[in-house]
Enzyme design. Structure first.
Site, PDB file in Angstrom:
ATOM      1  N   TYR A 332       8.296  28.953  -6.349  1.00 54.64           N
ATOM      2  CA  TYR A 332       9.142  27.639  -6.560  1.00 54.64           C
ATOM      3  C   TYR A 332      10.688  27.959  -6.832  1.00 54.64           C
ATOM      4  CZ  TYR A 332       4.136  26.964  -8.032  1.00 54.64           C
ATOM      5  OH  TYR A 332       2.679  26.813  -8.288  1.00 54.64           O
ATOM      6  N   CYS A 359       6.274  45.542  -2.655  1.00 59.14           N
ATOM      7  CA  CYS A 359       7.055  45.703  -1.546  1.00 59.14           C
ATOM      8  C   CYS A 359       7.181  44.356  -1.130  1.00 59.14           C
ATOM      9  CB  CYS A 359       5.969  46.533  -0.701  1.00 59.14           C
ATOM     10  SG  CYS A 359       5.655  47.892  -1.262  1.00 59.14           S
ATOM     11  N   TYR A 388       1.319  29.477 -16.154  1.00 55.69           N
ATOM     12  CA  TYR A 388       1.088  29.539 -14.802  1.00 55.69           C
ATOM     13  C   TYR A 388       1.699  30.867 -14.695  1.00 55.69           C
ATOM     14  CZ  TYR A 388       0.012  24.565 -14.708  1.00 55.69           C
ATOM     15  OH  TYR A 388      -0.539  23.233 -15.156  1.00 55.69           O
TER      16      TYR A 388
HETATM   17  N1  LLP Z   1      -3.872  17.174 -14.790  1.00 55.84           N
HETATM   18  C1  LLP Z   1      -4.073  17.517 -13.602  1.00 55.84           C
HETATM   19  C2  LLP Z   1      -4.938  16.867 -12.813  1.00 55.84           C
HETATM   20  C3  LLP Z   1      -3.086  18.570 -12.892  1.00 55.84           C
HETATM   21  O1  LLP Z   1      -3.640  18.920 -11.653  1.00 55.84           O
HETATM   22  C4  LLP Z   1      -2.332  19.495 -13.588  1.00 55.84           C
HETATM   23  C5  LLP Z   1      -1.665  20.528 -13.038  1.00 55.84           C
HETATM   24  C6  LLP Z   1      -2.200  19.040 -15.153  1.00 55.84           C
HETATM   25  C7  LLP Z   1      -2.953  18.118 -15.731  1.00 55.84           C
HETATM   26  C8  LLP Z   1      -1.235  19.858 -15.941  1.00 55.84           C
HETATM   27  O2  LLP Z   1       0.273  19.800 -15.708  1.00 55.84           O
HETATM   28  P1  LLP Z   1       1.238  20.398 -16.612  1.00 55.84           P
HETATM   29  O3  LLP Z   1       1.101  19.732 -17.983  1.00 55.84           O
HETATM   30  O4  LLP Z   1       0.739  21.922 -16.677  1.00 55.84           O
HETATM   31  O5  LLP Z   1       2.408  20.360 -15.818  1.00 55.84           O
HETATM   32  N2  LLP Z   1       1.752  26.186 -10.785  1.00 55.84           N
HETATM   33  C9  LLP Z   1       2.599  25.258 -10.925  1.00 55.84           C
HETATM   34  C10 LLP Z   1       1.920  24.071 -11.635  1.00 55.84           C
HETATM   35  C11 LLP Z   1       0.914  23.495 -11.011  1.00 55.84           C
HETATM   36  C12 LLP Z   1       0.123  22.217 -11.620  1.00 55.84           C
HETATM   37  C13 LLP Z   1      -1.167  21.941 -11.345  1.00 55.84           C
HETATM   38  N3  LLP Z   1      -1.622  20.752 -12.073  1.00 55.84           N
HETATM   39  C14 LLP Z   1       3.878  25.883 -11.626  1.00 55.84           C
HETATM   40  O6  LLP Z   1       3.783  26.874 -11.855  1.00 55.84           O
HETATM   41  O7  LLP Z   1       4.944  25.241 -11.708  1.00 55.84           O
END
Ligand code: LLP
Length: 427
Positions: A332, A359, A388
């Protein structure tokens, strides 16, 4: 953003009284650290600030941000709900003795075996993503004569200002069904009306992740409350629960503008109170924070090897981890702040790119950062890595996954460091 427990004493970094350099030496690097005291403070802040006069609040920890059995236990102790998005998440939650009735089961393509696992283990709430999934679930519920509380995930069409890979509620998102697609909504509601086992409690939306603007959530609340109210009237149903998802942003860097959790939650609660003032049918509101709970309370430690100077004039600081333990910069373009644990107040006059050992030229943890002069074996601290990172880690190049330690008054290993033998376990 530094975790709550991080302090500098005599140029050295300490977390909740434990020397960072000593932790790195005892538990080996790379090493993930979770600030236990900071985490518990964050949970308390959520409990205190997400509440209102006109609704009951329910907080779901989004476990995709970070999940180990020890974490599930803390989440349960604080009486939060927890989300799961796969049979793997469900399995870990069950093994951790997390109450299955407090699980909110998500996912845009739940497999039959996952739904069966959820049914057999009496998961409290299933968030149905789409029409086909609703049909499959109804069939399975009939087969098992099982009554199931559900939410339907809908897409309110909100364009939140975040990276496009973590936006989720635009018109063409793969998640949920659009609130504007009257035909699909009609079909969904017909299945629900005709089912003896599906018990619709309300709707769910999640508009994206790492969102800093209260305005986006305010708009979501208005749209969702209007939509849910319209459906209640149209289909003569009581739908007491609304889930507005997570996505509350955190400060990765000092200059990033972000509301504190307390302020964001206060703003959201006030908006809900206002919108629900004349609407007594929606009684409970769920939020699903992940990143904002665990992100700022995590750091990663790495051992520095050398600074390599290129012919073109660049300085590369080589560290002993990289994109395998933190894919976010590569995926990202995420930016992290860092320090050298034994040189916390030293002048930063060396410009480097901090790079990992994979690599891949894209294996960068931080581009263009000023650090003090580096000595071999210095310990680099990267901040705000709680969310994450561990959960998206990989074994690319057969690097071993780091340990995770929970540091409060004591230190506990909550996920052990992988050993070489672990690499052979599937072969
Ligand atoms: N609820 C649902 C339905 C979701 O899909 C997500 C995150 C959350 C709650 C929690 O969101 P948060 O509060 O953590 O922003 N890998 C990415 C983030 C992907 C988020 C996926 N869904 C990153 O590293 O930024």
């Amino acid at each position: 953003m530094k975790p709550y427990g991080l302090k500098t004493i005599n140029h050295q970094a300490f977390i909740n009284g434990h020397s960072i350099v000593e932790l790195a030496s005892t538990y080996q690097t790379p090493l993930y650290i979770i600030d236990e005291i900071g985490l518990k403070k964050t949970l308390t802040t959520y409990q205190k600030s997400f509440k209102g006069q006109n609704f009951q609040s329910k907080i779901v920890y989004a476990s995709k941000a970070f999940l180990t059995p020890a974490l599930a236990k803390i989440i349960d102790e604080y009486d939060f709900y927890m989300d799961a998005v796969s049979i793997g998440d469900l399995y870990i939650a069950k093994k951790a003795n997390f109450p299955m009735e407090k699980i909110v089961f998500h996912g845009n393509n739940k497999q039959k075996e996952e739904l069966e696992f959820a049914i057999k283990n009496e998961v409290g709430l299933i968030v149905v993503d789409n029409l086909v999934e609703l049909q499959n679930l109804d069939m399975l519920l009939n087969k098992y004569h099982h009554h199931q509380n559900i939410l339907i995930r809908v897409n309110p069409g909100i364009d939140a200002h975040t990276h496009k890979y973590i936006q989720t509620a635009q018109f063409n998102s793969k998640f949920g069904e659009s609130i504007y697609d009257e035909e699909i909504i009609k079909q969904l509601m017909t299945i629900i009306k005709n089912s003896s086992y599906l018990h619709l409690q309300g709707f769910h939306a999640h508009i994206g992740s790492q969102i800093h603007e209260l305005a986006a959530f305010s708009l979501e609340i208005e749209k969702m409350v209007n939509f849910q109210t319209k459906i209640m009237t149209q289909y003569d149903l009581a739908l007491p629960l609304l889930n507005i998802g997570g996505g509350f942003g955190i400060k990765y860097t000092t200059d990033e503008k972000s509301l504190t959790i307390a302020k964001m939650m206060k703003g959201i609660s006030q908006k809900l109170d206002k919108v629900l003032e004349n609407n007594k049918a929606i009684k409970e509101v769920m939020i699903e924070p992940g990143r904002s709970i665990i992100g700022p309370n995590g750091i990663t430690l790495y051992k520095c090897s050398q600074v390599k100077h290129t012919y073109g004039g660049k300085n590369y600081l080589f560290i002993d981890g990289g994109m395998t333990d933190n894919i976010r910069p590569a995926l990202y373009g995420a930016t992290y702040e860092c320090d050298i644990a034994s040189k916390m107040d030293s002048k930063k006059d060396l410009l480097v790119d901090v790079v990992g050992k994979c690599c891949e030229s894209g294996d960068i943890i931080r581009q263009d950062v000023m650090l003090p002069m580096i000595d071999e074996n210095d310990i680099l601290i990267v901040y705000a890595t709680g969310a994450y990172n561990y959960s998206m880690s990989s074994n690319y190049n057969n690097l071993l996954k780091p340990a995770v330690i929970l540091v409060g008054k004591d230190v506990k290993i909550i996920s052990r460091r992988e050993k070489l033998e672990d690499l052979m376990r599937l072969f």
